[in-house]
Enzyme design. Structure first.
Site, PDB file in Angstrom:
ATOM      1  N   ARG A  60      12.019  -5.710   4.920  1.00 47.59           N
ATOM      2  CA  ARG A  60      11.686  -4.283   4.828  1.00 47.59           C
ATOM      3  C   ARG A  60      12.540  -3.461   5.798  1.00 47.59           C
ATOM      4  O   ARG A  60      12.733  -3.839   6.944  1.00 47.59           O
ATOM      5  CB  ARG A  60      10.209  -4.078   5.165  1.00 47.59           C
ATOM      6  CG  ARG A  60       9.805  -2.615   5.149  1.00 47.59           C
ATOM      7  CD  ARG A  60       8.337  -2.433   5.000  1.00 47.59           C
ATOM      8  NE  ARG A  60       7.615  -2.613   6.251  1.00 47.59           N
ATOM      9  CZ  ARG A  60       6.297  -2.440   6.356  1.00 47.59           C
ATOM     10  NH1 ARG A  60       5.584  -2.127   5.300  1.00 47.59           N
ATOM     11  NH2 ARG A  60       5.709  -2.622   7.506  1.00 47.59           N
ATOM     12  N   ARG A  65      11.221  -1.745  11.459  1.00 50.09           N
ATOM     13  CA  ARG A  65      10.140  -1.318  12.345  1.00 50.09           C
ATOM     14  C   ARG A  65       9.953  -2.323  13.468  1.00 50.09           C
ATOM     15  O   ARG A  65      10.084  -3.523  13.264  1.00 50.09           O
ATOM     16  CB  ARG A  65       8.834  -1.199  11.530  1.00 50.09           C
ATOM     17  CG  ARG A  65       8.559   0.216  11.090  1.00 50.09           C
ATOM     18  CD  ARG A  65       7.453   0.314  10.100  1.00 50.09           C
ATOM     19  NE  ARG A  65       6.249  -0.428  10.470  1.00 50.09           N
ATOM     20  CZ  ARG A  65       5.139  -0.436   9.737  1.00 50.09           C
ATOM     21  NH1 ARG A  65       5.076   0.245   8.620  1.00 50.09           N
ATOM     22  NH2 ARG A  65       4.093  -1.132  10.124  1.00 50.09           N
ATOM     23  N   ARG A  80      -9.736   0.672   8.209  1.00 45.40           N
ATOM     24  CA  ARG A  80      -9.192  -0.638   8.544  1.00 45.40           C
ATOM     25  C   ARG A  80     -10.223  -1.529   9.225  1.00 45.40           C
ATOM     26  O   ARG A  80      -9.918  -2.642   9.605  1.00 45.40           O
ATOM     27  CB  ARG A  80      -8.007  -0.453   9.476  1.00 45.40           C
ATOM     28  CG  ARG A  80      -6.732  -1.060   8.926  1.00 45.40           C
ATOM     29  CD  ARG A  80      -5.629  -0.583   9.810  1.00 45.40           C
ATOM     30  NE  ARG A  80      -4.437  -1.333   9.704  1.00 45.40           N
ATOM     31  CZ  ARG A  80      -3.345  -0.884   9.092  1.00 45.40           C
ATOM     32  NH1 ARG A  80      -3.358   0.243   8.430  1.00 45.40           N
ATOM     33  NH2 ARG A  80      -2.250  -1.590   9.131  1.00 45.40           N
ATOM     34  N   LYS A 139       0.840  -1.214   0.000  1.00 40.05           N
ATOM     35  CA  LYS A 139       0.000   0.000   0.000  1.00 40.05           C
ATOM     36  C   LYS A 139       0.871   1.259   0.000  1.00 40.05           C
ATOM     37  O   LYS A 139       0.628   2.190  -0.766  1.00 40.05           O
ATOM     38  CB  LYS A 139      -0.938   0.023   1.230  1.00 40.05           C
ATOM     39  CG  LYS A 139      -1.890  -1.150   1.308  1.00 40.05           C
ATOM     40  CD  LYS A 139      -2.857  -1.033   2.481  1.00 40.05           C
ATOM     41  CE  LYS A 139      -2.212  -1.013   3.857  1.00 40.05           C
ATOM     42  NZ  LYS A 139      -1.538  -2.261   4.231  1.00 40.05           N
TER      43      LYS A 139
HETATM   44  P1  ADP Z   1       0.973  -2.127   7.927  1.00 42.19           P
HETATM   45  O1  ADP Z   1      -0.061  -1.838   6.884  1.00 42.19           O
HETATM   46  O2  ADP Z   1       2.223  -2.650   7.371  1.00 42.19           O
HETATM   47  O3  ADP Z   1       0.458  -2.945   9.085  1.00 42.19           O
HETATM   48  P2  ADP Z   1       0.888   0.635   8.951  1.00 42.19           P
HETATM   49  O4  ADP Z   1       2.071   1.516   8.964  1.00 42.19           O
HETATM   50  O5  ADP Z   1      -0.246   0.960   8.038  1.00 42.19           O
HETATM   51  O6  ADP Z   1       1.477  -0.800   8.637  1.00 42.19           O
HETATM   52  O7  ADP Z   1       0.286   0.506  10.438  1.00 42.19           O
HETATM   53  C1  ADP Z   1       1.087   0.238  11.560  1.00 42.19           C
HETATM   54  C2  ADP Z   1       0.207   0.091  12.801  1.00 42.19           C
HETATM   55  O8  ADP Z   1      -0.486   1.351  13.031  1.00 42.19           O
HETATM   56  C3  ADP Z   1      -0.913  -0.934  12.697  1.00 42.19           C
HETATM   57  O9  ADP Z   1      -0.473  -2.227  13.044  1.00 42.19           O
HETATM   58  C4  ADP Z   1      -1.944  -0.366  13.693  1.00 42.19           C
HETATM   59  O10 ADP Z   1      -1.595  -0.662  15.029  1.00 42.19           O
HETATM   60  C5  ADP Z   1      -1.812   1.117  13.504  1.00 42.19           C
HETATM   61  N1  ADP Z   1      -2.770   1.651  12.494  1.00 42.19           N
HETATM   62  C6  ADP Z   1      -2.500   2.157  11.260  1.00 42.19           C
HETATM   63  N2  ADP Z   1      -3.623   2.558  10.632  1.00 42.19           N
HETATM   64  C7  ADP Z   1      -4.645   2.295  11.487  1.00 42.19           C
HETATM   65  C8  ADP Z   1      -6.058   2.453  11.426  1.00 42.19           C
HETATM   66  N3  ADP Z   1      -6.681   2.966  10.346  1.00 42.19           N
HETATM   67  N4  ADP Z   1      -6.798   2.079  12.520  1.00 42.19           N
HETATM   68  C9  ADP Z   1      -6.217   1.570  13.599  1.00 42.19           C
HETATM   69  N5  ADP Z   1      -4.900   1.369  13.726  1.00 42.19           N
HETATM   70  C10 ADP Z   1      -4.103   1.718  12.684  1.00 42.19           C
END
Ligand code: ADP
Length: 221
Positions: A124, A157, A88, A13
């Site tokens: 990554r 990360r 999400r 994404k």
């Molecule tokens: P990935 O898609 O690789 O899991 P992200 O950087 O999008 O990584 O998200 C990292 C963390 O941030 C998620 O595991 C979650 O805890 C939190 N997060 C991100 N976006 C949301 C969202 N829309 N709602 C709730 N938690 C979120």
């Protein structure tokens, strides 16, 4: 035009959002990046998020929505944007609809197998300052361990460990995957095979956007 990217962690994404930003000029709005920035800056919302992140679950909807609303209110979002990581779950999708945003909405589901996710996330590395994303094999930085964009030392990360990745995949299948059916029913979902190389996946997304809206290819800002 508002683009929503759905897909498991590691489905690409962030990479697709960055590709669309450079090709079409739409800002990349990543709730993961917004949350990590708030945590780094120890803002009130960041302090709430810090206790919920890193374990593979979701941050509470109110915190994420507050960060997102602030970001969408900035002038660069007026013409459109690419949402990476939001919505999400079904509640967040309802909240997004309730914002009553104008302009057409188009949703892509980046389909990827769990094995590909595990391989990608293990390799990554990210820049903790500008959030640029690298892959040790497919997209290594020019200088080992250093961000090409801003020269900061790259990190793995803290949620890219095997146990947390498994949790994030579980969370994805339970909470986020049901959104695919929701947007399919709404009639604006496009499924993209995201197992391939980044360039191919970005190309497939852009072909759909070109056909639907005439995304100004090459007009990068
Ligand atoms: P990935 O898609 O690789 O899991 P992200 O950087 O999008 O990584 O998200 C990292 C963390 O941030 C998620 O595991 C979650 O805890 C939190 N997060 C991100 N976006 C949301 C969202 N829309 N709602 C709730 N938690 C979120």
């Amino acid at each position: 035009m508002r683009v929503i990217l759905l897909g498991a962690p590691g489905s690409g994404k962030g990479t697709v959002a960055e590709g669309l930003r450079s090709a079409c000029g739409f800002p990349k709005i990543s709730t993961g990046d917004l949350l990590r920035e708030a945590v780094r800056e120890k803002t009130p919302l960041g302090l709430v998020a810090a206790s919920q992140m890193g374990k593979g679950g979701l941050v509470d909807d109110a915190t994420v929505l507050a960060l997102l609303r602030d970001r969408l209110a900035r002038p660069d979002c007026r013409e459109g944007y690419v949402l990476d990581g939001f919505p999400r779950n079904l509640t967040q999708a309802d909240s997004l609809d309730a914002l009553g945003l104008s302009g057409p909405e188009i949703v892509f589901d980046l389909e990827v197998s769990d094995e590909v996710v595990l391989e990608r996330l293990a390799n990554r590395r990210t820049c903790p300052k500008c959030e640029a994303i690298y892959h040790l094999v497919n997209k290594p930085p020019k200088r080992a361990g250093i961000c090409d964009v801003c020269g900061t030392a790259l990190v793995q990360r803290n949620d890219d460990t095997p146990e947390v990745i498994r949790e994030r995949l579980k969370t994805y299948h339970a909470k986020t995957e049901p959104l695919v059916a929701r947007y399919a029913a709404k009639g604006n979902l496009h499924r993209i095979d995201a197992d391939g190389a980044a360039g191919q996946v970005i190309g497939a997304v852009r072909r759909v956007l070109d056909a639907a809206f005439g995304c100004p290819a090459g007009a990068g800002r």
